[in-house]
Design a protein around this motif. Sequence first.
Motif, PDB file in Angstrom:
ATOM      1  N   THR A 118      -7.636   3.035   3.658  1.00 61.40           N
ATOM      2  CA  THR A 118      -7.166   3.676   2.432  1.00 61.40           C
ATOM      3  C   THR A 118      -7.863   5.028   2.293  1.00 61.40           C
ATOM      4  OG1 THR A 118      -8.931   2.764   1.084  1.00 61.40           O
ATOM      5  CG2 THR A 118      -6.973   1.398   1.371  1.00 61.40           C
ATOM      6  N   LEU A 119      -7.763   5.641   1.107  1.00 59.51           N
ATOM      7  CA  LEU A 119      -8.442   6.911   0.869  1.00 59.51           C
ATOM      8  C   LEU A 119      -9.941   6.801   1.126  1.00 59.51           C
ATOM      9  CD1 LEU A 119      -6.993   8.555  -2.366  1.00 59.51           C
ATOM     10  CD2 LEU A 119      -6.586   9.156  -0.001  1.00 59.51           C
ATOM     11  N   SER A 124      -2.440   7.643   0.076  1.00 52.97           N
ATOM     12  CA  SER A 124      -2.231   6.288   0.596  1.00 52.97           C
ATOM     13  C   SER A 124      -0.914   6.169   1.343  1.00 52.97           C
ATOM     14  CB  SER A 124      -2.234   5.264  -0.536  1.00 52.97           C
ATOM     15  OG  SER A 124      -3.091   5.653  -1.546  1.00 52.97           O
ATOM     16  N   GLN A 135     -11.856  -0.124  -1.069  1.00 60.80           N
ATOM     17  CA  GLN A 135     -10.523  -0.734  -1.131  1.00 60.80           C
ATOM     18  C   GLN A 135     -10.012  -1.101   0.241  1.00 60.80           C
ATOM     19  OE1 GLN A 135      -7.899   1.338  -4.178  1.00 60.80           O
ATOM     20  NE2 GLN A 135      -9.388   2.926  -3.778  1.00 60.80           N
ATOM     21  N   GLY A 177       0.813  -1.220   0.000  1.00 60.34           N
ATOM     22  CA  GLY A 177       0.000   0.000   0.000  1.00 60.34           C
ATOM     23  C   GLY A 177       0.836   1.256   0.000  1.00 60.34           C
ATOM     24  N   SER A 178       1.951   1.245  -0.719  1.00 59.96           N
ATOM     25  CA  SER A 178       2.875   2.362  -0.914  1.00 59.96           C
ATOM     26  C   SER A 178       3.818   2.564   0.272  1.00 59.96           C
ATOM     27  CB  SER A 178       2.166   3.672  -1.266  1.00 59.96           C
ATOM     28  OG  SER A 178       1.817   4.403  -0.103  1.00 59.96           O
ATOM     29  N   GLY A 238      -5.744  13.438   2.313  1.00 62.20           N
ATOM     30  CA  GLY A 238      -6.089  12.511   1.243  1.00 62.20           C
ATOM     31  C   GLY A 238      -6.500  13.183  -0.054  1.00 62.20           C
TER      32      GLY A 238
END
Lengths: 671, 367
Positions: free
Chosen positions: B169-170, B107, B165, B81-82, B283
Amino acid sequence: MDILNVALPALGEALTLLFQPQQLMFLCAGVLLGLSIGVLPGLGGIAGLSLVLPFMFGMDPVAGLALMVGLIAVIPTSDTFSSVLLGIPGSSASQATVLDGFPLARKGEAGRALAAAFVSSLYGGLFGAMILTCIIFVARPLILAFGLPEMMMITILGMSMVAILAGRVPLKGVIACGLGLLLGTIGSAPAGGSLRMSTYDIPYLVDGFSLVIVGLGIYAIPEVVSLLRQDKPIAGAGKLGRGWLHGLRDWWNNKWLSTKCAAIGVVVGVIPGLGGSVVDWIAYGYAVQSTKDREKFGQGDIRGVIAPESSNNAKEGGGLVPTLIFGIPGSGSMAVFLGGLALLGMSPGPAMIRQDLDITYTIVWSLALANVIGAGLCVLLSNQIAKLTTIRFTLLAPFLFMMIAFAAFQSRQSLGDLVALVGIGLIGILLRRFDFSRPAFLIGFVLSHQAEQFTNMATQIASARFRRSFEAGLDYIVSPITVTILVLTVLSIVIGIRQSKNIRENIETYTGTKRAPFLFMLVVTAYVGVAIVDAATISRFGDKVFPLTVGIATMIACLVLLVRMMRRPETDDAFIDLESGGADAEAPHGLWRTLSWFLGLLILSGLFGLVIALAIFFVTFFRLRARLSWLSAVLYAAAGIGFILFLANVLGRDFPPGLLQEYTNLPWPLR
Amino acid sequence: MNHLSATRRVALSLCAVSALALTAGLPQTAHADLAGETVEFVIPFSESGGSARWANFFAPLLSEALDGNPTTVVVYRPGAGSTAGANWFQENQGDNDGTLIFGTSGSTQFPYLLRDPRVRYEYRDWIPVLASGTGGVVYLPADLGARFDGDMDDLQDEFFIFGSQGATTLDLVPLLAFRMLGLQVEPVFGIEGRGDGRLMFERGEANIDYQTSSAYIASVQPLVDQGLAVPVMSWGILDDDGNIVRDPTFPDIPTFAEICEATAGCETEGTAWEAWRAFFVSGFAAQKLVYLPGGTAPEVVALYEEALAEILARPDFDEISAAELGVYPQMIGEAAVVAHEAAITVSDEARQFVLDWLREDYGVTLE
């Protein structure tokens, strides 16, 4: 009629757009690049597309499309070389080709297998392009009808292929598939992020294992190690045997099989997410189920080559359907393709199909044309490249080790890639040795993620609907499509189990003492037990139910097999051990000693980085194992390293660093 | 052995021919400063997705505007996830000579804000030079949209399904907004990207969805035009004083703040609102940031600031960026530092509120 008024003129315009010298040049560049990438074992569409992506931004859309489509269209054509000649899948789309293609090469019929494969690829590719043309017009409502329950059923249908590929003892196939599924659940859960069989202290495990590494570990390493032990050329006779005309005839005799498998390829390609890594297995399974005389499958039946190769090129046409219509990638390489489209300033989706139909159709033409050029080039080169099989394998193996290590490292660019490769390679070797179905294992792994995702999501939606009303819920799960697929699944399992005895990965089998197979089963059972306990301790229900269910089912299969092992005599099929007879037992070199060469390369890489490690490994191996003179050993080593440096340079890739690189600041490529 | 080398020659020449075909025509200019260097623009995401598009938009512009016209390449380091790529940047700060820059997204900010155990990076060690904002729009199917009259009071008894997702997350921003509005939304976790969520919406499996601005314009606007979807609210943007105002890209769509005010039980003050606002800024309002390594010399930082100012001052910037990024603020210099500060700051109270909510409603813990 819409098609006559809109589609045909757009098709024509697309043709003129593409048939300009510049666009054709880009198409050819894409084809050449795709062929080169496909020939290399383990590297496929993702690696190839990533390579051209930096050049996409600001390119003319038609030229950029031609380049990308040319590249992806021919990878399933040229990846056949390494599947047939070396027994290593050239990319994930031609894993099933190995099953019959490689035995053909060992019989000295490599040229025939390749020719049949290329014609099938060409045919499949053209078929896919044709279907894509039509589908762009009619498929939108069809794809909208494929909701989560339908996707879930398709995944289960894919998994039912395990039945046919399960091998002599169906129970062993179930265990192999269960292990594959469990391997696929390692890492953070897709829905809630709970950790399964991993910890944040080993960050590598959190992301789970990548398909490239599992594919290479399960297929490539066991084959390379086994061949290396026997120290002979791949084709025992050292002759190429019957050539490509024979292969062409083979294809013509099986043109209906080829057509049906191409259709399978398109359908599987169209379903988003299912992707290229299962299509070849499904086509292969179909070929076996649908023919009468199936004794030769797995031992070099040409139909076992024609089926997967027809399907894997066709799937690119199918895969472009969801990619273009919805912008939903059908596979890993399609995801990268989508990134490329965005860089060209196009956003795939209904709008693109409505407004830029001519540009959309250049994709179709590029696909068709690239398949023709690609297959033509491969046929021309096939007799030359087929001569690879007459080389003493000990001289080839180090280069294969090098390519496998390099390809594996591209997955996460960490030393963990190499450790995972060797670990999974060991699992592959043991599965092969004790006659557990490796395709079943791989199908389990590939489908694990989707099976869990779709089941979880479909269940969530269904239960929300059931809460509202019973009809709303039932209406959601029971659609004509799910029922049809369910029937197909049941049929596939029933027919599959009946026929599975005819598909043999290993031709002859031997049983030895009970001890080794029993010990292996105990270790497997212990792992499944640990996985169950680990899953049970997860607090989030959605994250634990899948590994728990799979674990318990696998555990039951394990226990039943253990009971059978205790009650049956040691000549039972449950005790198959390839080390107790046949080629493996008679091989001049031991299993563990041969494997330790690879392990040595890994340890050296951990210390000095891959490039220095390769230099030491090559010279030592060629001198000690292949018994070459010092001069030849050094020359061969230099050639190998020169090639990998050139490749990495062109691809813009780094090499795995070791401890040495931690403390020193070396220039590329030693960095 | 000669067979093998023949094969290899073939493969080599194929590669070489293709490589030549590719590189022919690339400009090769050189003078002062970063001349002859290659700037690696690392993003912790894969080749598909919004960040890749954003990075590839800026990469050639940077190449043109930076002194010495260095070659600028985008390097993808996806994973976890980055957080994998961001951890990598934390450990590999390069030679501090301006040849390595790093692009983050929401993210990357969220795990940092929530103190995810995977986070081994520290934003405060890095030097921000650019912050790009974006927006988002929530939409409903036509039948539910018809019952929407500027507040959510009439939709309280409806059961919503939302493809998500993941709660961290966002999607945290819409999920929290739905909760504040009192909507009964059941998130279906595990989709791979927002595009999957839209597809679920189109198939009728989900009946509430949101998309970021560029995706909304490309894929949802046609649905709205055909009467299949109705936009209900946008996240809005921050004005210069830090107030949330209507998004200039969607001037006719009310903001979440407006809807919240109009809906009974939803308040635009207090802990929940503070938490929503912090994560919205991180975000969306300051979603994507470009960083230089912490040890970079001030003159190199100045080099980048000048180059970015030059890019934003291009007469055609509005035109070329509107197509790729939408009409959103691109903040540089002091403004980038302010945006960076806002994107990585959340009060302990607000963080705890979010963590408690994630655990209670979704059973998600970050330990």
